[in-house]
Design a protein around this motif. Sequence first.
Motif, short mmCIF file in Angstrom:
data_model
loop_
_atom_site.label_atom_id
_atom_site.label_comp_id
_atom_site.label_asym_id
_atom_site.label_seq_id
_atom_site.Cartn_x
_atom_site.Cartn_y
_atom_site.Cartn_z
N TYR A 1 -4.09 -18.78 84.87
CA TYR A 1 -4.56 -17.67 85.56
C TYR A 1 -4.29 -16.19 84.96
O TYR A 1 -4.96 -15.30 85.15
N THR A 2 -3.01 -16.34 84.98
CA THR A 2 -2.59 -14.75 84.43
C THR A 2 -3.19 -14.41 83.09
O THR A 2 -3.66 -13.22 83.01
N SER B 1 4.84 -13.15 83.08
CA SER B 1 4.08 -12.69 84.11
C SER B 1 3.15 -11.43 83.43
O SER B 1 3.38 -11.32 82.19
N ARG B 2 2.10 -11.01 84.03
CA ARG B 2 1.12 -10.16 83.35
C ARG B 2 1.89 -8.93 82.92
O ARG B 2 1.60 -8.27 81.70
N ILE C 1 -14.35 -30.57 84.29
CA ILE C 1 -14.43 -30.52 85.84
C ILE C 1 -15.26 -31.90 86.21
O ILE C 1 -14.98 -32.60 86.79
N LYS C 2 -16.30 -32.17 85.13
CA LYS C 2 -17.15 -33.41 85.35
C LYS C 2 -16.28 -34.51 85.23
O LYS C 2 -16.59 -35.50 86.11
N GLU D 1 -0.40 -23.82 84.72
CA GLU D 1 -1.78 -23.69 85.61
C GLU D 1 -1.65 -21.99 85.87
O GLU D 1 -2.54 -21.46 85.71
N LEU D 2 -0.35 -21.63 86.29
CA LEU D 2 -0.33 -20.69 86.80
C LEU D 2 -0.29 -19.28 85.50
O LEU D 2 -1.10 -18.38 85.72
N LYS E 1 -16.51 -27.11 81.42
CA LYS E 1 -17.26 -27.76 82.34
C LYS E 1 -17.24 -29.41 82.38
O LYS E 1 -17.34 -30.06 83.47
N PHE F 1 7.32 -19.36 81.66
CA PHE F 1 5.98 -18.65 82.17
C PHE F 1 6.41 -17.09 82.11
O PHE F 1 7.50 -16.74 82.29
N LYS G 1 2.96 -27.09 86.92
CA LYS G 1 2.47 -25.80 87.70
C LYS G 1 2.44 -24.64 87.19
O LYS G 1 1.58 -23.76 87.36
N SER H 1 -6.82 -13.28 83.58
CA SER H 1 -7.12 -11.70 84.13
C SER H 1 -6.65 -10.98 83.16
O SER H 1 -7.17 -9.90 83.02
#
Lengths: 224, 406
Positions: A159-160, A213-214, A96-97, A155-156, A93, A211, A152, A163
């Motif tokens: 996300y992986t 993958s899942r 973000i701020k 970041e990807l 948080k 990188f 990039k 999840s």
Amino acid sequence: MVIEEKVKRKVSIKFYLIATILTLFLFFAGIQIGDQLAKRRVADIELSQKVISIFFELFNKRMDIILNQEELCNITWDEVWQEKVFVGDILAKLEIKLGKTNPDVMKQKFTYNEIQAGVYELLNRINKKCNYNWSIILFFYTNDKNMGEQFKLSELQGYTLDSLYNSDKDTIKILAFDASASSPKTKSLIEKYSIISFPYLVINNNGYGGFRSRYEINQILQGK
Amino acid sequence: MWQVPIWAIYCIFFMDFFIAFFYLCIYIKSKSTNEILEKKDHKITFIVPAYNRESTIKECIESIENVRYPKNKINIIIVDDGSKDATYRLSKELEKRYSNVVVLRKENEGRKAYPVNFGLKHANSELVAILDADCFIKEDALERAMPFFSKKETMAVVFRMKPTNRNKFIERVQYIEYALATFYRKIIGAINSLPVSNGFSIFRREFFLKHGYFEVDNMTEDFEMGLRIQSNQYNLGYVSESYSLTDVPSTIGGWIKQRLRWAYGTLYNYKKYKHIFVNKKYGDLGIFILPSGFISLLVVSSIFLLAVYSLINWGWQRVDMIMAGWVPSFYINIDSLFFFAIELRMILFFFSILVGLMLFTLCQFELKEKLSIIDYILTLTLYMWMLAIMYVISLGYFLIGKRPKW
């Protein structure tokens, strides 16, 4: 013939000036309103920073106690882990701020990384001693946009892993390290795995550059 | 992914507010100046070019006959442009019925300027009005227009065009577009900077004799004529109180065809009259009105291209993420939203909405007409993108030196 009469033209300098002043006024008002609204949140931010600092202190002491305990398998590990996740959320948080590269955020991250390295050590010991069969993943990433593709993919990868973690919170333990906030313990991990590019994963003590993958991570976790 | 630099965003906002405030200043000034002009009943000839207009020609001519003006000072020339329907027959019937109507016929050459020029060459009055055969005028049209001609430098008076059809989406947004254009033209008309004529305009015939007729190969000959008048240091008046009714395209296909022509014609005429740009000799028209119009066109086109680029990039990123095992979640981070909302660019965006609403309210007040706010929002959001596409395509045509289909 009336056609010889031409229109008398002029440049409305006065109107251009008024329009410029009004426009500048609007910009100034925008800056002021933004500042006023932001100030209301500064108190929240300061509180978050204090919470994190206090937590770090307590967490460090708690870790020392835990690590010196004979009966590691008897500790309520889940509670410790949830506290770490909670601080991670506050830090997210703050990111973000204040922005991911804000010096205050980086300072907190530095301490957070140090604690995470300690947690990693503890996780490994408990996992081994108590046969929990946890899958421990270290994720080294960069927030530096100048690193282009590495940023990039980091970041990807984030996300992986999010999840993946959400699919099995009980057995998958992920610790994420911002490489720009390298604390001494983080640095030693980076050196140990000879990490030179990001994202970089350490899955159950084995290093994997680039990188993943899942699907690939699942394959690694299943030992394939 | 490449991102627009923040200073560019601020420049766009600055331009947006500056233009709005500038027009607001002129509007307020024009409201406080009440110039009383002398009215004289000049002799006038209406040129009505008609191609396959059997459904509207009668109503069009009758609307002219019903105008409040000395009947002996009005003549009408219907130029049938080789119609294949009953336009010519109906026109002949009107000729028999009204003593001031003359019907001429010529072979169709495909462009409106041909029959208009043909009709102009047969007119001999001081003033000539050009009215499309699918337009109908109000009874007070000439009463409103004549005072402008008391100023000898006024070469033309342009009327508001009001769409008759407003049922489908494409018709409703055009209705708003025409209303906003009326408001805009009224404002720039107040500083002698109106650069365009349209489907119903009145001209001094002398101007055609000295500076030539409509350009037949120009895609927006009305715009060219407006610029030609301005280029020769004359003026155009604008009547917003009276209007001519017209049908706007009601299909997307028809709209695209029309707008490609208009957008290309606009660029073509900007190039042709580039000497007016940033030229103090042409007053506000040269210093601000034309340059800001051109820059707005480029900015809107660039924003559109950038939006498409960002959307494609965003899509690819999502595909990448999904391929990598990411599961979309619909979690909204309130903190993140709040800090996004208080960024200067978002506050300025909010201000620009307020300024837009203010102009919309003034527009309704000026036209004495209630406009739909939903249609206005649709115009500013969806329809603007449609217009941007037309400008991007036209720009493409222009750069490769080709013309869109006529």
